[in-house]
Design an enzyme around this catalytic site. Structure first.
Site, PDB file in Angstrom:
ATOM      1  CD  GLN A   1     -11.314  18.501  32.022  1.00 49.24           C
ATOM      2  OE1 GLN A   1     -11.054  19.121  33.046  1.00 49.24           O
ATOM      3  NE2 GLN A   1     -10.955  17.251  31.875  1.00 49.24           N
TER       4      GLN A   1
ATOM      5  CE  LYS B   1      -5.736  11.418  18.775  1.00 50.58           C
ATOM      6  NZ  LYS B   1      -4.714  10.384  18.982  1.00 50.58           N
TER       7      LYS B   1
ATOM      8  N   GLY C   1      -8.167  16.101  29.627  1.00 51.30           N
ATOM      9  CA  GLY C   1      -7.895  16.781  30.890  1.00 51.30           C
ATOM     10  C   GLY C   1      -6.428  17.003  31.196  1.00 51.30           C
ATOM     11  CD  GLU C   2      -4.194  13.919  33.347  1.00 55.03           C
ATOM     12  OE1 GLU C   2      -3.458  14.783  33.860  1.00 55.03           O
ATOM     13  OE2 GLU C   2      -4.957  13.196  34.010  1.00 55.03           O
TER      14      GLU C   2
END
Length: 732
Positions: free
Chosen positions: A632, A695, A698-699
């Protein structure tokens, strides 16, 4: 209950679906074998605005193999039943395909040709002749009239700016970006009476199911959506696009299963994009760099028929401490297809502006960029007054500075050279919302000691199959190889969109709940069974490891799932699990954080920028799978490099045509562009956010990369570029 031993979670496991993918056995949307399937090809409008005056389909319909050409003059009127659960962006009015003669953007579907072979459909589409009453489209963000702004304010930012010792007035511009996943959008649609089944590339099977039910006036259970594998998404498949409706309509009209695959060019014409922005930021501080005020004025693209917004304001409200903030966010309706969320939506754009401005302020004051950020670290979320669930940004700075060698950076721009190359180092902070939404999952433990877990989630690449299997295995006390996780089918328990970094927190917590319930059923069965070695033991004292239940402090006293279920004549144990964020007033502010460091080399003569290395340090809670997390992070850094230096959609404003709608002219990073990428995760968890303590990653991993690179370019060259992407022309 005693905590379960954790053997799978936290282990760097390879993907459980990896073999299927590398052997070609993983079936993507267009690859499903559906009997009797025929092919559809969309005819795109060649104008950017206007009306269709005539459409000649005679040559196409005469072509051998062509079954039907559907357009607004012969298409049935669809009910488009209002559905509040539909996955349209807010204030959406939908693009109602083939329902009128209006053209709203260049490339809008105006007809579809259905044929027995793909070649016949393609040829037929080329023979359809459409005449238009064309108008000049409005496609320039800087020339169109914006909507009324969305506003946020605290304190008196204008007054505070006027009295600030140091003031900056900066305008930044970001380019439109397209998602460009490897797998093109594709749909196979099949009707069985009034029941519709679609195999679709989607990041939200429930959303596509809901949208199709609304469009065709069906009950929800009359639509089934199947999407077991998605070949990349980055947000482009977060909603049901018009081509999905076209495929279903064509299948109903021809009474044949229909396959529709968009071309790479068509991927630029109607499946979303990150909108371009013009973003003015005025910043005020004292001489020591303590921020006093910020005024944000930003304009962003949207379509003329839908109003698209994203979370671009949040970072400016809470990332740094300051008493006075004013924001005005205006969408600008244009004759374009509707934008959509793209990796790091909103926060990615805001990060470039805010973190570039912080670097400019640090240079103006002669303060180290990390020190400036430390001086403005808030004690709480000043937009809400809530405490942060966790916030370890200071630690991200410290770890990153040490590992990157920040102390070797010369703060004087254009002071470090290696031959013809100017060397620069930059950094940026990043923040992203810790999103969670209600989700459900179903778990079944079979008598042979294996387990099956199902949820209508999606896996577009981050490893949902694997991470959910890890959670399930530990909760059930099984090995990973004895657990199967199934996803991508609307028949499974519903889950939220596979986006916004919410899947692990939401679906993972539902999986955990379902598997915990099954394990507790088994424990209850054992401690109440007179023939069990665990009879009479307190349930809280029993754990399960490797499929064997035993007393926590006495591993010799216990028995296997298989033996327990066989003795009790049980074929299986089953439970439904769920997760939802707590209702009522929120007690904490939930975000993930990062510090990103970049080193670049810039050719002093040619202005070419080469990224030498990127380091990201993340406060992202518990890491379920380190190997997947690294994938990621590397992917996010690559995406950030593309945003910073390469990606830029160009529009011919005369007719709204995208000039570079292909991967030859729309540039994305290749292996040579990404030599040294490294991620570090702070050890920890966030139990306030969800039962797993995660939490979302990926973003977050993309946010901060572009400003870190832009700041490094300034350190290398002394040239401040406020427009993305950073081009050689801007540095000459």
């Amino acid at each position: 209950m005693s905590p379960q031993p954790q053997a799978a979670v936290g282990a760097p496991l390879s993907r459980v679906d990896g073999r299927l993918k590398v052997t070609g056995k993983a079936l993507y949307a267009a690859e499903h074998d559906v009997d009797g399937v025929v092919h559809a090809v969309i005819v795109d409008s060649s104008i950017g605005r206007g009306r269709i005056t005539s459409i000649d389909t005679g040559a196409a319909e005469a072509l051998p193999g062509v079954l039907k050409v559907i357009h607004h003059r012969n298409a049935p009127k669809l009910p488009y039943r209002d559905n509040s659960a539909s996955n349209n962006p807010p204030e959406g009015r939908r693009l109602r395909v083939f329902q009128d003669d209006r053209v709203r953007f260049h490339g809008q579907p105006v007809a579809v040709v259905v044929a027995t072979t793909l070649e016949a459909a393609q040829h037929g589409a080329s023979l359809v002749e459409v005449d238009y009453d064309a108008e000049r489209p409005s496609t320039d963000l800087t020339e169109a009239e914006p909507d009324e702004p969305t506003r946020y304010a605290r304190g008196d930012a204008e007054a505070a700016l006027r009295s600030a010792a140091v003031r900056l007035d900066l305008t930044y511009r970001t380019a439109r970006n397209h998602h460009n996943p490897m797998e093109p959008h594709a749909t196979i649609a099949r009707w069985n009476g009034d029941k519709l089944t679609v195999w679709d590339k989607t990041q939200w099977v429930v959303g596509t199911q809901t949208e199709l039910a609304a469009v065709f006036g069906l009950d929800l259970d009359a639509v089934r959506v199947i999407s077991p594998f998605v070949g990349g998404g980055f947000g482009t498949a977060l909603r049901c696009w018009p081509h999905v409706v076209v495929a279903a309509l064509a299948a109903r009209e021809t009474k044949r299963p229909v396959k529709l695959v968009l071309s790479r060019k068509q991927m630029y014409l109607g499946t979303g994009f990150r909108p371009s922005y013009e973003y003015r930021l005025r910043l005020g501080s004292d001489r020591r760099g303590r921020l006093a005020a910020a005024v944000h004025d930003l304009d962003a693209e949207t379509s003329s028929y839908e109003k698209f917004t994203e979370a671009v304001l949040a970072a400016g409200q809470m990332l740094y401490s300051m008493p006075h903030v004013s924001q005005a966010y205006r969408t600008v309706p244009l004759d374009l297809p509707t934008p959509l969320w793209m990796r790091g939506p909103g926060f990615q754009t805001a990060s470039f502006v805010i973190e570039s401005a912080m670097d400019e302020l640090a240079h103006e004051l002669g303060v180290d960029p990390i020190e400036l950020r430390r001086r403005n670290e808030p004690a709480e979320d000043e937009s809400s007054g809530l405490p942060f669930s966790t916030r370890r940004l200071r630690e991200c700075y410290s770890v990153g500075a040490r590992e990157f060698g920040w102390d070797r950076r010369n703060p004087e721009p254009r002071s470090t050279r290696e031959g013809d190359w100017l060397i620069g180092r930059g950094m940026a902070a990043g923040v992203y919302d810790t999103a969670r939404m209600p989700a459900r999952a179903r778990a079944r433990l079979d008598a042979d000691g294996t387990a099956l877990v199902e949820a209508a989630a999606t896996d577009m690449g981050p490893g949902t199959y694997t991470s959910q299997t890890q959670v399930a295995a530990d909760a059930l006390g099984l090995t990973v190889r004895t657990v199967t996780f199934r996803l991508g089918d609307s028949l499974y328990p519903p889950t939220p969109p596979h986006g916004g970094s919410m899947t692990m927190a939401s679906v993972g917590s539902a999986t955990l709940d379902a598997c915990n319930k099954v394990r507790r059923q088994a424990i209850g069965l054992a401690v109440g069974d007179r023939e069990s070695p665990l009879y009479g033991v307190a349930a809280d004292d029993v754990v399960v490891r490797g499929g064997r239940l035993h007393v926590k402090n006495d591993p010799t006293r216990g028995e296997s799932y298989r033996r327990l279920l066989a003795r009790n004549d049980r074929t299986h144990l089953e439970a439904d699990g769920s997760f939802a964020p707590p209702s009522g007033p929120q007690r904490h502010s939930f975000y993930g954080y990062n510090a990103t460091f970049a080193e670049v080399a810039v050719d002093a003569t040619l202005g070419l920028v080469r990224v030498r290395r990127v380091l990201g340090v993340y406060d992202a809670g518990r890491i379920i799978s380190p190997k997947l997390a690294d994938s990621q992070a590397i992917g996010g850094m690559v995406g950030g490099i593309g945003t910073a230096l390469l990606e830029h959609t160009l529009t011919d404003h005369r007719d709204g045509r995208i000039v570079n709608a292909n991967l030859a002219d729309y540039l994305v990073p290749v292996n040579a562009d990404v030599p040294d990428l490294k991620a570090i995760y702070l050890d920890g968890e966030d139990r306030e956010a969800d039962p797993l303590g995660v939490k979302g990653l990926g973003e977050l991993v993309m946010i901060g990369v572009a400003p870190a690179i832009a700041n490094a370019v300034f350190n290398a060259t002394g040239r401040r570029v406020r427009e993305l992407p950073v081009t050689a022309e801007a540095l000459l």
